[in-house]
Each structure stands twice: as structure tokens, then as C-alpha cells.
Design a protein around this motif. Structure first.
Motif, PDB file in Angstrom:
ATOM      1  N   TYR A 134      -5.207  -0.543   2.020  1.00  0.00           N
ATOM      2  CA  TYR A 134      -5.619  -0.426   3.327  1.00  0.00           C
ATOM      3  C   TYR A 134      -6.437   0.998   3.200  1.00  0.00           C
ATOM      4  O   TYR A 134      -6.758   1.537   4.450  1.00  0.00           O
ATOM      5  N   HIS A 186      -0.117  -8.355  12.030  1.00  0.00           N
ATOM      6  CA  HIS A 186       0.137  -6.992  11.836  1.00  0.00           C
ATOM      7  C   HIS A 186       1.165  -6.404  12.549  1.00  0.00           C
ATOM      8  O   HIS A 186       1.121  -6.615  13.654  1.00  0.00           O
ATOM      9  N   ALA A 228      -9.093  -0.589  13.108  1.00  0.00           N
ATOM     10  CA  ALA A 228      -9.280  -1.247  11.968  1.00  0.00           C
ATOM     11  C   ALA A 228      -8.790  -2.813  12.091  1.00  0.00           C
ATOM     12  O   ALA A 228      -9.340  -3.595  11.373  1.00  0.00           O
ATOM     13  N   LYS A 269     -12.575   5.345   5.435  1.00  0.00           N
ATOM     14  CA  LYS A 269     -13.903   5.014   6.014  1.00  0.00           C
ATOM     15  C   LYS A 269     -14.069   5.466   7.467  1.00  0.00           C
ATOM     16  O   LYS A 269     -15.135   5.971   7.976  1.00  0.00           O
ATOM     17  N   LEU A 270     -13.198   4.752   8.450  1.00  0.00           N
ATOM     18  CA  LEU A 270     -12.987   4.821   9.672  1.00  0.00           C
ATOM     19  C   LEU A 270     -12.738   6.384  10.261  1.00  0.00           C
ATOM     20  O   LEU A 270     -13.682   7.011  10.638  1.00  0.00           O
ATOM     21  N   ALA A 284     -14.529  -2.965  11.541  1.00  0.00           N
ATOM     22  CA  ALA A 284     -14.164  -2.260  10.279  1.00  0.00           C
ATOM     23  C   ALA A 284     -15.000  -2.732   9.346  1.00  0.00           C
ATOM     24  O   ALA A 284     -15.228  -1.906   8.324  1.00  0.00           O
ATOM     25  N   ASN A 285     -15.121  -3.744   8.951  1.00  0.00           N
ATOM     26  CA  ASN A 285     -16.089  -4.452   7.713  1.00  0.00           C
ATOM     27  C   ASN A 285     -17.366  -4.022   8.110  1.00  0.00           C
ATOM     28  O   ASN A 285     -18.012  -3.706   7.058  1.00  0.00           O
ATOM     29  N   LYS A 301      -7.259  -8.491   2.689  1.00  0.00           N
ATOM     30  CA  LYS A 301      -6.995  -7.417   3.683  1.00  0.00           C
ATOM     31  C   LYS A 301      -7.644  -8.059   4.780  1.00  0.00           C
ATOM     32  O   LYS A 301      -8.796  -8.275   4.983  1.00  0.00           O
ATOM     33  N   LYS A 302      -6.614  -8.191   5.993  1.00  0.00           N
ATOM     34  CA  LYS A 302      -7.337  -8.828   7.289  1.00  0.00           C
ATOM     35  C   LYS A 302      -7.462  -7.468   8.115  1.00  0.00           C
ATOM     36  O   LYS A 302      -6.749  -6.819   8.728  1.00  0.00           O
ATOM     37  N   VAL A 303      -8.722  -7.283   8.301  1.00  0.00           N
ATOM     38  CA  VAL A 303      -9.238  -6.082   9.100  1.00  0.00           C
ATOM     39  C   VAL A 303     -10.232  -6.661  10.267  1.00  0.00           C
ATOM     40  O   VAL A 303     -10.964  -7.801  10.141  1.00  0.00           O
ATOM     41  N   ALA A 304     -10.267  -5.962  11.314  1.00  0.00           N
ATOM     42  CA  ALA A 304     -11.348  -6.277  12.206  1.00  0.00           C
ATOM     43  C   ALA A 304     -12.574  -6.351  11.909  1.00  0.00           C
ATOM     44  O   ALA A 304     -13.083  -5.509  11.091  1.00  0.00           O
ATOM     45  N   GLU A 362      -9.099  -7.241  16.411  1.00  0.00           N
ATOM     46  CA  GLU A 362     -10.455  -7.803  16.560  1.00  0.00           C
ATOM     47  C   GLU A 362     -10.808  -7.814  18.159  1.00  0.00           C
ATOM     48  O   GLU A 362      -9.985  -7.907  18.898  1.00  0.00           O
TER      49      GLU A 362
END
Lengths: 392, 392
Positions: free
Chosen positions: A253, A200, A111, A259-260, B9-10, B3-6, A114
């Protein structure tokens, strides 16, 4: 025939202890007695009240899927645990039940990390962490830590190693393989340092509950509601084979994790979740406290014996069930490093331990890990055997 | 707060049926009766002999980790199953026991799909497949399939869509959502086509055993020992909540899968594995045959009822427990697509179904999936309710 696999699969190395393990099996098959001190698993069976809750769930036909984030009542029970144990309020919505801490680590890396971006990890540390990062095409910055910084990342490390390509830092308290614990000020500084980078912070707390000398490891949730916390029913609660853990996420979050989790796992194991509801009962906790005391006695027994042999353990670990030992003075031309020492001890003394290489590269050749997940008498026997072959 | 996600994940979208589900829960909370035909899970509890084997394992204290690839005796039992059921010899070493078919799909994608490389998938198909690929930074080529090609990829598709960036093709037989089955000649052609590209063929066989009209789905292992086969104890064996599946790999791939499984999962759930040993016993198989017959009767009941209402189901599915129906003639200005139809049927008729969008994009607006995982009387009731609101 050359096998065609993805480069990530080639990049992920097998555990070195697997060599030791397969050799140990051969020796055992040939009738030799081996004392296993390489195993990161409590030797105790799961406490009886948890087993009974599991059987009860099966009798009731609890064999279907649960929601992807877990049974609502288990998420509530975990939230209550934070209040009861740490006096920290955590909304149950922030708790994601996972297939072991492994599932939680996969979720959090997937999540947040990157591709090509970096996660800061302590070296030595839990070997799978770097592989989870690699699995999702992330990168790892391994930061050498030693006794001077309690084998832990510090706020200073964050300042020093964080760059534009860094997305997160992962620490563990108590740590595997070193058993050292982050204090509340440590955690506060770490959380502030990572927040100042808009990154994070993930804190692995799977050995929480297994702490000694009257010390209780503080949860990172007590210093910030923006950290991600990984925990597990495996170690303290003695439920390794049940494959159940959890992840605590900041507000906002849950949806992305849900979802994941739907896609990666569908759901955690149903019966394990019903069984885990019994983990927080007073009768279970009483059993777990006895076991914690047994681990503490084992640590207190093994530590001086290893020191007598010549292993250097500069910090008495306050948690987990490992001793991370510097074996430099025991090395020589015939036994040049800790991997060779692990092989030698297995073959000559019938004692299986884990070489430092499984936890990283920093001073790995001169360190090894002893797990005190065996009965005290076996630990004494093991130390005598090692003493005999190393010193005579 | 953003929210900061990879980005992965988006990029992974939630299931559309989750909207339907949460609305269904609200309606149920308000006292309305909902017939659930959206659920991809048998309504039967796990067969009693499996449950008893699970309880027995718990009584015996089988609560510790197993090897990462699963209990040797379970791998042997699965190998025996291939011999008994399909007359195919598979070395037990080639069988990797996983946390559900989900675990098997994650393993096989992680091991074989290079980042940026493509996997060929049928559209419509199981929605998680593209997300597993995305999770490891792979790419997906969705190939539109329809009744003309039995909703399945063919060797011709492989020829047409394979390019230098393609690494693998994944098919499912019986398929979700369409229930269609690949014959032995189909599989042979597919395997040959993928082999000619030096690629990997993965075959999802998780609905094996649930086939009708005297038809038995052939395993891809009967046409090639170079395919990867995903299977599960969830559907035919009725063990959804136990989270147990397996992956069959060609000779020489066990080591890489073992290494990944160690890191990603540590091991599959222990008690589930002991319980699954009872899945192949004659008394269990007798129960499963009764259930298979029940599913067949349900299919035979539901199919003509849906056709009477106006749903078009050009191919009578030979397997799984789904009807994939074209709802074009039922659409209008008020109900312009299958998502709107799903909402309408939930609100007006109290029937929950899955919109086509969850399985891809090709003709998704004009298709929806009915799961016949409910008692025959409920299926008749559901059809009557739909009839009433759609036709009057």
C-alpha cells in the motif's frame, strides 16, 4: 448574501467547544480567570532535545522539501521504535510520515473509503473522523458504545453493523474522549472480524505511550500486518505545533499512499522531521516518562474529586489525558444537558470543559470531557470551583 | 494480492517525473553526474532572517497549536503585504493560513466543489489541481491552451466551456509550467465571466514576486473581492520545507474555511508561522530581490541556449522559474515523444527535465519543462550537454 459552498462543507459541523472557547476568551478579556480543561494538548512544551534538534536542522539549512513519504532516516527510526517498544518488526517502507495524524487520517480515508461506502466508528469518538469520511464523500455508521464495552467497538459490533456498503472500521486505543484501551485479544478479534468481511481496519494509536497503572497499550501491528495504524508525534512526544504524524500500511500500500501524499501535501514539514529524530533518544524518553507520570498523578487526583461532585466515571481510563464523565445527576431544569452544563461551569466557575456533543450523539447530552492537561494544583482548584457552584 | 483501494485513489496518477527521478537516483548512485532541471523548488536555502525567527520561536517554546486559521499577527502581516505590495485592502479575517498552498487548494476545493460538479482547468497546468478535484469526488474539464492565449484560460473559454455542471474555474498566474502571467484586464474579464455564471474563480498566485522584465503580476484581489486567491511562502519567500501558504476568501467564507481547517489540519505548523513573520521584513525582502534577479539572469541565459538547440519557446515567460518548451523538431523514430526525450536526456546527457505529460494531455508529447532552479553555470553546462547529444 447566501454563500455557495459544497454540501460536504455544510454537512461538516463546527466543534461545539468552539462556542465555549470564544466565550472563555471574552471572559478572560474581561479579566476573569479561566481554568482550561477543554484542551486536547499537553501543557508541556516540546522536550528540549527535540527543540535543539530542530534548531540544529535550521542552522544546517534543512529548509527544502523532503520525499513525500518523509525522510528515509525518520521512517527507519519509527520502524526501530516499533521493534524497541513493541517487539514488532515493521519494514520502514510501510511507514508514511504525514503532516500530523490529521494528514494520516485524510490519506487513509482518501485511499480506502469509496464514495458512498461506510466506515464504522464508535460513538463517542474523535469528532474529525466522521468529517474526514464526509470530506471524501464517504458515509459513517456511528455505533453507540458505553461502559459495558469499554467504550470500544468489538468484534460483535463488526458482525452486527457490517453490510455490503461497509468498507472499513476505525477504532482508537487509547480512545478520545474515553481513554480506554484495547487489549491484544480485543485487537485480534477486531482484526479477524474485519478481515472476515474483506474490509480494512484502521487503528488510531495517537495516545500510545500515555498509559497508566503499569499498563502498556499493545499496537494493532502486533496482531496483524494487514491493519492500518495512525500515530503522531503530538501527544506522547509533546510535538503538537510541529504537525507531524505517521501512518503504517500493509505491504503493497506504500505506492498508493505515496502518490496521494505527493498530491495532497507534497511532503511533511522538513524541520519537524529532523527534530523528530531526537524524539526516540534516551534523554528525550526520560523526560517523556516524567511527564507520563505527571499525567498519571493528575488522573489519580482529578478522578475522585469529580466523583465526589457527582460525576459518574464507571471505567478508570488507562490512557490518554481525558476523563469522560456522566453528569446526569448534576442536570436539572436550569441545566438540562451537558452543553448547558459546560456553559454554566464556564460562566459560574470559570472552568472550561468539552460537551459530549463534540464526540457524537449517543448519551452526549449527559456526558462531558475533562482534559487533565493542566497542573495538578489547577485541577484541584477547578474541582473546588465546580463543587462550589454545583453543590455549594 | 490485489490491493483494495477507493476508485479515487486509482484514478489519481503518479507524476511521470517520478520515473525520471528514480532513474536519476540510480545513475547518481552509480557515480554519474546529473543536472537536475526537473525540480520545482528554489535551490536557495530559506533567507537567514526567516531561519533566525524560526530558531527564536523555538527557543521561546512556541511549540503548541495555533488557531486553525493561523496566528492573528501573521494574518495581519499578510493583509499588510497586500496593501504594501499591491495597494489592495484585505481584511485579515479573510486570510486563512494553511499547510502550504497544497492545504489551501484542498480547502478551497473541499469547500466549493460539489461532488460530480466540474472545475475548469487549463491544460497544461499544475498537475495536482485535477487530483484535488478528484479527491473530493469532483470532476475536471481540461481546456487546451497554447501560445495563442498565453497558455491561460480566457473569458472566452469560460463562455465556451461553462455548463450547468460547472462550479468553478481555477487559473494560475504566473503559471506552472509556462510562467505566463495574467494582466489586470485578463483577470477582470475572467472574474466577470465567472461571476456571470454565478460560479467561483480561484486564482493560484504562488509564483507572485518571481516576475521579470520590470513586470509585476497583479493580484486577482485588485479586480474583485469575490475571488479566492491561493498563495504560498514556498517559492518567492524560499520556504518550501516549512509547508506554509495561505488562502484569501471573500467576506463571509471565513467561517466555513475555519471549520474545514479545524477538521482537516487542526492548525498550520506553529514555528513556520512565527518564522514567516520575518518574511516581510526589509532585510529579508532585500535578499529575495537579489534572488529574483538571479532567476531573471538564469532565464535570460537558458532561453536562447535552448532555442539554439531547437526547442521552441514562443512566449518568453514573465514569471515563475520554468521554461515550457516545444521539442517537436528534436523528436524522431528513436525519440518519439517528450517522455522518451526526458529519458534520453537523462541517460545520455545526465540532465533531468519534466515531460509534458505531467501537466496534462494537450500537446504533452511534444513539450517538456525546464526548471531554472540551478546555478547559471549548471544551466550552461546542461545546455551544452543537451546540444552535444542532440546535435553533436
Amino acid at each position: 448574501m447566501t454563500k455557495k459552498v459544497a454540501s460536504r462543507a455544510n454537512a461538516i459541523s463546527p466543534f461545539h467547544v468552539m462556542d465555549i472557547l470564544s466565550q472563555a476568551k471574552q471572559l478572560e478579556a474581561a479579566g476573569q480567570n479561566i481554568i482550561h480543561m477543554e484542551v486536547g494538548e499537553p501543557d508541556f512544551d516540546t522536550p528540549q532535545p527535540i527543540i535543539e534538534a530542530g534548531m540544529h536542522a535550521l542552522k544546517q539549512g534543512k529548509t527544502h522539501y523532503t520525499p513525500a513519504c518523509g525522510l528515509p532516516e525518520l521512517r527507519e527510526a519509527i520502524a526501530d521504535w516499533y521493534e524497541q517498544q513493541y517487539e514488532v518488526k515493521v519494514n520502514a517502507e510501510r511507514i508514511i510520515v504525514t503532516p500530523g495524524a490529521s494528514g494520516a487520517l485524510l490519506l487513509v480515508m482518501g485511499a480506502l473509503l469509496e464514495k458512498q461506502k461506510q466506515v464504522l466508528l464508535a460513538d463517542p469518538g474523535y469528532p474529525c473522523n466522521k468529517h474526514f469520511a464526509r470530506f471524501v464523500e464517504g458515509r459513517v455508521t456511528s455505533i453507540p458504545v458505553d461502559a459495558n464495552n469499554q467504550y470500544q467497538l468489538t468484534a460483535q459490533h463488526i458482525e452486527q453493523y457490517w453490510d455490503d456498503n461497509t468498507a472499513m472500521a476505525l477504532v482508537a486505543s487509547p480512545s478520545n474522549p474515553t481513554g480506554t484501551v484495547l487489549t491484544q485479544p480485543d485487537l485480534k478479534e477486531l482484526a479477524a472480524a474485519v478481515a472476515s468481511k474483506s474490509g480494512h481496519l484502521v487503528v488510531d494509536e495517537i495516545y500510545h505511550g500515555l498509559t497508566y497503572d503499569g499498563f502498556h497499550a499493545p499496537t494493532a501491528l502486533s496482531v496483524s500486518d494487514q491493519v492500518f495504524v495512525v500515530n503522531s508525534f503530538s501527544k506522547f512526544f509533546g510535538m503538537t505545533g510541529w504537525r507531524l504524524g505517521w501512518l503504517v500500511v500493509p505491504e503493497g500500500y506504500t505506492e498508493v499512499m505515496d502518490k496521494l501524499a505527493q498530491n495532497l501535501f507534497l511532503a511533511p514539514m522538513t524541520m519537524s522531521q529532523y527534530a523528530a529524530l531526537a524524539a526516540f533518544q534516551p534523554n528525550t524518553l526520560a523526560i517523556l516518562e516524567q511527564r507520563r507520570q505527571a499525567f498519571e498523578r493528575r488522573r489519580n487526583t482529578l478522578l475522585p474529586l469529580l466523583k465526589d461532585i457527582g460525576f459518574s466515571i464507571p471505567i478508570t481510563p488507562q490512557g490518554a489525558f481525558y476523563l469522560y464523565a456522566d453528569c446526569s445527576v448534576l442536570l436539572n431544569e436550569q441545566i438540562p444537558d451537558s452543553m448547558a452544563l459546560s456553559r454554566y461551569l464556564l460562566n459560574q466557575a470559570g472552568v472550561a470543559i468539552t460537551p459530549g456533543l463534540d464526540f457524537g450523539h449517543h448519551q452526549a447530552e449527559s456526558h462531558c470531557r475533562f482534559a487533565y492537561t493542566r497542573d495538578e494544583s489547577l485541577l484541584i482548584d477547578a474541582a473546588e470551583r465546580i463543587q462550589r457552584v454545583m453543590i455549594g
